[in-house]
Design a protein around this motif. Structure first.
Motif, PDB file in Angstrom:
ATOM      1  N   LYS A   9      -1.308   9.564  -2.369  1.00  0.00           N
ATOM      2  CA  LYS A   9      -2.604  10.130  -1.988  1.00  0.00           C
ATOM      3  C   LYS A   9      -2.494  11.180  -0.882  1.00  0.00           C
ATOM      4  N   TYR A  10      -1.629  10.941   0.106  1.00  0.00           N
ATOM      5  CA  TYR A  10      -1.592  11.819   1.274  1.00  0.00           C
ATOM      6  C   TYR A  10      -0.376  12.744   1.307  1.00  0.00           C
ATOM      7  N   TRP A  54       4.974   8.902   8.297  1.00  0.00           N
ATOM      8  CA  TRP A  54       3.794   8.258   8.887  1.00  0.00           C
ATOM      9  C   TRP A  54       4.197   7.350  10.051  1.00  0.00           C
ATOM     10  N   LEU A  56      -0.339   0.844   7.463  1.00  0.00           N
ATOM     11  CA  LEU A  56       0.729   1.583   8.140  1.00  0.00           C
ATOM     12  C   LEU A  56       0.939   1.089   9.564  1.00  0.00           C
ATOM     13  N   LEU A 112      -6.924   9.364   6.852  1.00  0.00           N
ATOM     14  CA  LEU A 112      -6.576   8.176   6.066  1.00  0.00           C
ATOM     15  C   LEU A 112      -7.780   7.253   5.946  1.00  0.00           C
ATOM     16  N   SER A 154       0.787   4.028  -2.922  1.00  0.00           N
ATOM     17  CA  SER A 154      -0.474   4.766  -3.037  1.00  0.00           C
ATOM     18  C   SER A 154      -0.710   5.662  -1.823  1.00  0.00           C
ATOM     19  N   ILE A 155      -0.211   5.282  -0.650  1.00  0.00           N
ATOM     20  CA  ILE A 155      -0.339   6.129   0.540  1.00  0.00           C
ATOM     21  C   ILE A 155       0.470   7.412   0.339  1.00  0.00           C
ATOM     22  N   TYR A 183       0.807  -1.220   0.000  1.00  0.00           N
ATOM     23  CA  TYR A 183       0.000   0.000   0.000  1.00  0.00           C
ATOM     24  C   TYR A 183       0.845   1.277   0.000  1.00  0.00           C
ATOM     25  N   PHE A 184       2.119   1.170   0.313  1.00  0.00           N
ATOM     26  CA  PHE A 184       2.942   2.358   0.540  1.00  0.00           C
ATOM     27  C   PHE A 184       3.001   3.336  -0.633  1.00  0.00           C
ATOM     28  N   HIS A 202      -5.475   1.979   4.296  1.00  0.00           N
ATOM     29  CA  HIS A 202      -4.174   2.627   4.376  1.00  0.00           C
ATOM     30  C   HIS A 202      -3.707   2.753   5.820  1.00  0.00           C
TER      31      HIS A 202
END
Length: 100
Positions: free
Chosen positions: A48-49, A56, A89, A81, A44-45, A41-42, A85
């Motif tokens: 996106k953020y 994080w 994390l 979040l 896209s995290i 997921y990293f 996500h």
């Protein structure tokens, strides 16, 4: 007549055996090197953020919360979040801390 698979890259029909020989699970370079688990997921995290994963993780480690569910809820409410996500994390960070 046996079913024919079309090789979309070469544009020609192939037998099922030929197709299977080149499409076995794990034979594709992208499949063998793929990141699995929470780390998948990293990218896209970060996109996106707008924060790097290390930031994080620092936030999670400096949080007043210690339980998985509390940390996930905190990331969702305080930092906006999504559940997946936040969960990825927290899971990755807690696993790292446990391994140390």
């Amino acid at each position: 007549m046996p079913h024919r698979f079309v090789d979309h890259f070469a544009g020609r029909p192939r037998s099922q055996e030929q197709y299977a020989a080149t499409h076995r699970r794990g034979d594709h370079p992208d499949m063998t090197d793929a990141v699995k688990g929470p780390a998948s997921y990293f990218p896209s995290i970060e996109k996106k953020y707008g924060r790097p994963i290390t930031e994080w993780k620092e936030l999670i480690r400096s949080s007043p919360f210690v339980k998985h569910g509390e940390l996930v809820a905190w990331l969702k409410t305080e930092h906006g979040l999504g559940h997946g996500h936040a969960n990825a994390l927290v899971a990755h960070t807690l696993a790292e801390d446990k391994a140390e």
